[in-house]
Scaffold this active site. Structure first.
Site, PDB file in Angstrom:
ATOM      1  N   THR A  41       0.859  -1.104  -0.006  1.00 44.39           N
ATOM      2  CA  THR A  41       0.040  -0.045  -0.158  1.00 44.39           C
ATOM      3  C   THR A  41       0.734   1.236  -0.003  1.00 44.39           C
ATOM      4  OG1 THR A  41      -1.869  -1.216   1.329  1.00 44.39           O
ATOM      5  CG2 THR A  41      -1.581   1.260   1.244  1.00 44.39           C
ATOM      6  N   CYS A  42       1.745   1.379   0.813  1.00 42.62           N
ATOM      7  CA  CYS A  42       2.612   2.620   0.966  1.00 42.62           C
ATOM      8  C   CYS A  42       3.261   3.094  -0.421  1.00 42.62           C
ATOM      9  CB  CYS A  42       3.977   2.183   1.874  1.00 42.62           C
ATOM     10  SG  CYS A  42       5.050   3.261   1.907  1.00 42.62           S
ATOM     11  N   LYS A  51       2.404  11.589  -1.024  1.00 41.99           N
ATOM     12  CA  LYS A  51       3.370  12.660  -1.118  1.00 41.99           C
ATOM     13  C   LYS A  51       3.661  13.300  -2.431  1.00 41.99           C
ATOM     14  CE  LYS A  51       2.726  11.803   2.418  1.00 41.99           C
ATOM     15  NZ  LYS A  51       1.883  10.647   3.076  1.00 41.99           N
ATOM     16  N   LEU A 185      -6.976  14.218   6.108  1.00 46.86           N
ATOM     17  CA  LEU A 185      -6.413  15.669   6.011  1.00 46.86           C
ATOM     18  C   LEU A 185      -5.343  15.662   5.016  1.00 46.86           C
ATOM     19  CD1 LEU A 185      -6.217  16.173   9.965  1.00 46.86           C
ATOM     20  CD2 LEU A 185      -7.825  17.081   8.264  1.00 46.86           C
ATOM     21  N   GLU A 202     -16.411  14.457  10.738  1.00 49.08           N
ATOM     22  CA  GLU A 202     -15.523  13.799  11.845  1.00 49.08           C
ATOM     23  C   GLU A 202     -16.462  13.390  12.813  1.00 49.08           C
ATOM     24  OE1 GLU A 202     -12.161  12.275  12.247  1.00 49.08           O
ATOM     25  OE2 GLU A 202     -13.368  11.756  14.291  1.00 49.08           O
ATOM     26  N   HIS A 439      22.854  27.985  12.635  1.00 45.86           N
ATOM     27  CA  HIS A 439      22.384  28.985  12.460  1.00 45.86           C
ATOM     28  C   HIS A 439      22.297  29.569  11.189  1.00 45.86           C
ATOM     29  CE1 HIS A 439      20.064  32.653  13.270  1.00 45.86           C
ATOM     30  NE2 HIS A 439      21.133  33.485  12.699  1.00 45.86           N
TER      31      HIS A 439
END
Ligand code: NAI
Length: 460
Positions: A41-42, A51, A185, A202, A439
């Protein structure tokens, strides 16, 4: 009849990783998969294609809504949905073929067909290449499938699951999503960005059950700002298709009409037709296969990992279990730290979590201290133009050991890796606070949150 040390049933992230790890450790391994493409499935219809679409739809949204703020003027921005879907399919194809290559490289034998356990050590392969093989060990890694919802008939077209929602040929005018979890979502966001009106229904009074409540509440506000509609505390009683489109009935409330319905109310273990009854493998609540710490089922020589057993239904959890199970078989050790398994929702902003939530700590009466740092005070987030969200670290009040980290904000899915690593090494918030962070990076917000466990963040 072919004979193996290990035969794995299912080539998803749990199964294919277990087969490769077994081969690395010197076992003669085989893997049975009924789908043409490997990856489960992934890779085929889950994590990877979603994605790809999340990334593409975000670029489209950015081009239309965001780039002006960066001083970039574009002409007419148009959507080529067919090209976007094709790109997704190409990514999936490349990755699934990649697993075939990995099998060849590691000398894992692949069987195309459906695996059915006949007896301990004996597995039938059903399908075009029907046959039977024997193995010292059998590992069940058959994953899960979309949970059905009573009253809602999936027609695989207008009313469907995530599989259909990854390939709508046109942008729905109004997409109705049932379930405000990971899938609802993420895919709701994709189609909203591409122009659909999206209504999420929901059952509970909150979104993302199981995730930290404070973050879920913040996420809800953000999604609403993005134009997603939510109806919480609503029980869907039926969904059907009529001449005008789809109708979703809700108990005690007005029905909702749309042109597509996505049912995303969870997943259930995929154990049908595996022969579990024949060999008496014990199953528990919701049909999950019962296993011990070695992933051994009630029948000697038969093991199970991933979505078919308990716990979070996540690809990386299945992978880890697959490796641990095989390592235990060969070496006698191997383990999964269930306290440090991250979860990520790849929306914008991303939401990521590892370890205990505040709700869980309160329920277990564990005293904790909390350090929070908002991205609005982080230089890199400002430069990115993504200042919404925050990082929250929960540390044991007595020992300072990090018990949970919850992030909503830019690249939260990548930032959570540092938190998982810290927890794996048993870090205290002080350890994180003393670690030099480059940073300007988003990761500095993680260190500031750690400093703030002690009320000493510098930049707020
Ligand atoms: P989920 O368990 O995340 O969410 C299902 C939602 O549906 C819950 O909020 C639940 O309260 C709601 N619900 C249940 N019955 C309902 C009803 N009758 N009416 C309205 N709402 C109802 O399940 P989801 O989103 O289907 O995902 C399935 C699995 O796939 C999850 O276990 C998740 O871990 C995994 N997944 C992970 C992803 C990731 O790691 N980013 C992405 C997609 C899925």
């Amino acid at each position: 009849m072919d004979s193996y040390d290990l035969v794995v049933i299912g080539a998803g992230p749990g199964g294919y990783v277990a087969a490769i790890r077994a081969a690395q450790l010197g076992l003669n391994a085989a893997c049975i998969e009924e789908e043409k493409a490997l990856g489960g499935t992934c890779l085929r219809v889950g994590c990877i294609p979603s994605k790809a679409l999340l990334e593409s739809s975000e670029r489209y949204w950015e081009a239309r809504q965001e780039l002006g703020r960066h001083g970039i003027k574009l002409g007419n921005v148009e959507l080529d949905l067919a090209a976007m879907l094709k790109r997704k399919d190409t990514i999936v194809r490349t990755l699934t073929q990649g697993i075939e290559s990995l099998f060849k490289k590691n000398k894992v034998t692949r069987y195309a067909g459906r695996g059915r356990i006949l007896a301990p050590g004996r597995v039938a392969i059903e399908g075009d290449e029907a046959g039977e093989i024997t193995a010292k060990h059998i590992l069940i890694a058959t994953g899960s499938k979309s949970a059905p919802l009573p009253g809602v008939e999936i027609d695989g077209n207008r009313i469907g699951t995530s599989t259909e929602a990854l390939a709508y040929p046109e942008v729905p005018k109004h997409l109705i999503v049932i379930g405000a979890g990971y899938i609802g979502l993420e895919l709701g966001s994709v189609w909203r960005r591409l122009g659909s009106e999206v209504t999420v229904l929901e059952y509970l009074d909150r979104i993302l059950p199981g995730m930290d409540g404070e973050l879920a509440a913040e996420a809800l506000k953000t999604f609403k700002k993005q134009g997603l509609n939510f109806r919480l505390s609503c029980k869907v009683t039926s969904a059907r298709v009529d001449e005008q489109g789809c109708v979703v009935d809700i108990e005690g409330q007005e029905a909702v009409r749309g042109d597509h319905v996505l049912v995303a109310v969870g997943r259930v273990p995929n154990t049908v037709g595996l022969g579990l009854d024949t060999v008496n493998v014990e199953c528990g609540p919701k049909g999950r296969i019962m296993v011990d710490e070695q992933y051994a089922t009630s029948v000697p020589g038969i093991y199970a990992i991933g979505d078919v057993i308990g716990g979070a239904m996540l690809a990386h959890k299945a992978e880890d279990e697959g490796m641990a199970c095989v390592e235990q078989l060969v070496a006698g050790y191997g383990h999964v730290n269930y306290d440090a398994i991250p979860g990520v929702v790849y929306t914008q902003p991303e939401i990521a979590s590892v370890g205990k939530t505040e709700e869980e700590l309160k329920e277990a009466a564990i005293e904790y201290r909390k350090g929070v740092f908002p991205f609005v005070a982080n230089g890199r987030a400002k430069a990115l133009g993504q200042i919404d969200g925050r990082i929250k670290i929960l540390a044991n009040a007595e020992t300072d050991r990090v018990l949970g980290v919850h992030i909503i904000g830019p690249r939260a899915g990548d930032l959570i890796a540092e938190a998982a690593l810290a927890m794996e090494f048993g870090a205290s918030s002080e350890d994180i606070a003393r670690t030099c962070h480059a940073h300007p990076t988003l990761a500095e917000a993680f260190r500031e949150a750690a400093l703030n466990v002690d009320g000493r963040a510098i930049h707020i």
